[in-house]
Enzyme design. Sequence first.
Site, PDB file in Angstrom:
ATOM      1  N   ASP A 241       0.842  -1.201   0.000  1.00 18.90           N
ATOM      2  CA  ASP A 241       0.000   0.000   0.000  1.00 18.90           C
ATOM      3  C   ASP A 241       0.880   1.255   0.000  1.00 18.90           C
ATOM      4  O   ASP A 241       0.875   2.038   0.943  1.00 18.90           O
ATOM      5  CB  ASP A 241      -0.899  -0.058   1.240  1.00 18.90           C
TER       6      ASP A 241
ATOM      7  N   LYS B 141       0.883   3.906  -2.172  1.00 20.69           N
ATOM      8  CA  LYS B 141       0.217   5.166  -2.538  1.00 20.69           C
ATOM      9  C   LYS B 141       1.179   6.136  -3.237  1.00 20.69           C
ATOM     10  O   LYS B 141       1.379   7.275  -2.806  1.00 20.69           O
ATOM     11  CB  LYS B 141      -0.411   5.832  -1.311  1.00 20.69           C
ATOM     12  N   PHE B 142       1.756   5.697  -4.334  1.00 16.67           N
ATOM     13  CA  PHE B 142       2.655   6.554  -5.107  1.00 16.67           C
ATOM     14  C   PHE B 142       1.926   7.819  -5.550  1.00 16.67           C
ATOM     15  O   PHE B 142       0.743   7.778  -5.895  1.00 16.67           O
ATOM     16  CB  PHE B 142       3.165   5.802  -6.342  1.00 16.67           C
TER      17      PHE B 142
ATOM     18  N   ILE C 131       5.708  12.314 -10.179  1.00 13.61           N
ATOM     19  CA  ILE C 131       5.810  12.217 -11.631  1.00 13.61           C
ATOM     20  C   ILE C 131       6.325  10.837 -12.031  1.00 13.61           C
ATOM     21  O   ILE C 131       6.918  10.115 -11.222  1.00 13.61           O
ATOM     22  CB  ILE C 131       6.725  13.320 -12.200  1.00 13.61           C
TER      23      ILE C 131
ATOM     24  N   ASN D 272       8.796   9.561 -13.793  1.00 16.04           N
ATOM     25  CA  ASN D 272      10.200   9.200 -13.639  1.00 16.04           C
ATOM     26  C   ASN D 272      10.559   8.918 -12.189  1.00 16.04           C
ATOM     27  O   ASN D 272      11.336   7.997 -11.884  1.00 16.04           O
ATOM     28  CB  ASN D 272      11.086  10.328 -14.190  1.00 16.04           C
TER      29      ASN D 272
END
Length: 266
Positions: free
Chosen positions: A91, A93-94, A97, A99
């Site tokens: 979990d 949760k990125f 951006i 890259n």
Amino acid sequence: MVTTLSYTERASHPSPLAKRLFSLMESKKTNLCASVDVRTTEELLKLVDTLGPYICLLKTHIDIIDDFSMESTVAPLLELSKEHNFLIFEDRKFADIGNTVKAQYAGGAFKIAQWADITNAHGVTGRGIVKGLKEAAQETTDEPRGLLMLAELSSKGSFAHGTYTEETVEIAKTDKDFCIGFIAQRDMGGREDGFDWIIMTPGVGLDDKGDSLGQQYRTVDEVVSGGCDIIIVGRGLFGKGRDPTVEGERYRKAGWDAYLKRYSAQ
């Protein structure tokens, strides 16, 4: 309209990861995901070994493990996932951006793409986040990986609703194989466009209604009838005074019975 298809029928999913998940859910007769937020490897492995027979999915926050290592934490966790036949959902949760999330997912101390079958991401940075995470998965492993987009949250006052949720759904439509579904409180549609999204719902409880930090709990029947495919349960399984073996079977049965009720409504 909420789907009334069985998990077996939905195992024809275009994503190899989703196909595997639906198949094991049917074979184990469980739609329970255990959210095991503990601070030590010993606690984690002990709880997972106890809850393993009752779950289709284990949800981790691996960065809260104080004594984490790939050798002592991840390796035995993967062995338990094979022994008890469940998948692992980190979990994370990125929310950056493309890259940056590519580097976060593949590398660093946790090397999530190497071992977690599923991870998740916010939609705030746009479509590039999906591309970055997918590239990291493809460059890291030959094993199938899946991404959940965070469409809705269970915490009081969350901004994840309305236009934000609608735009997050549009982001998920950009990749049919890698984006397997959503963290959400209800069905997210998509079937008219050929999507069969898996809905995983946190904040599910058979006893408590909430906590002092804004968590809000809904019943198993309520979320499954509304389109949830996998119920995510944490403290209800192993909180103070609870027996994980008893609660694991209790929530497994409640989730499965709710699914059968929805399926029989077709």
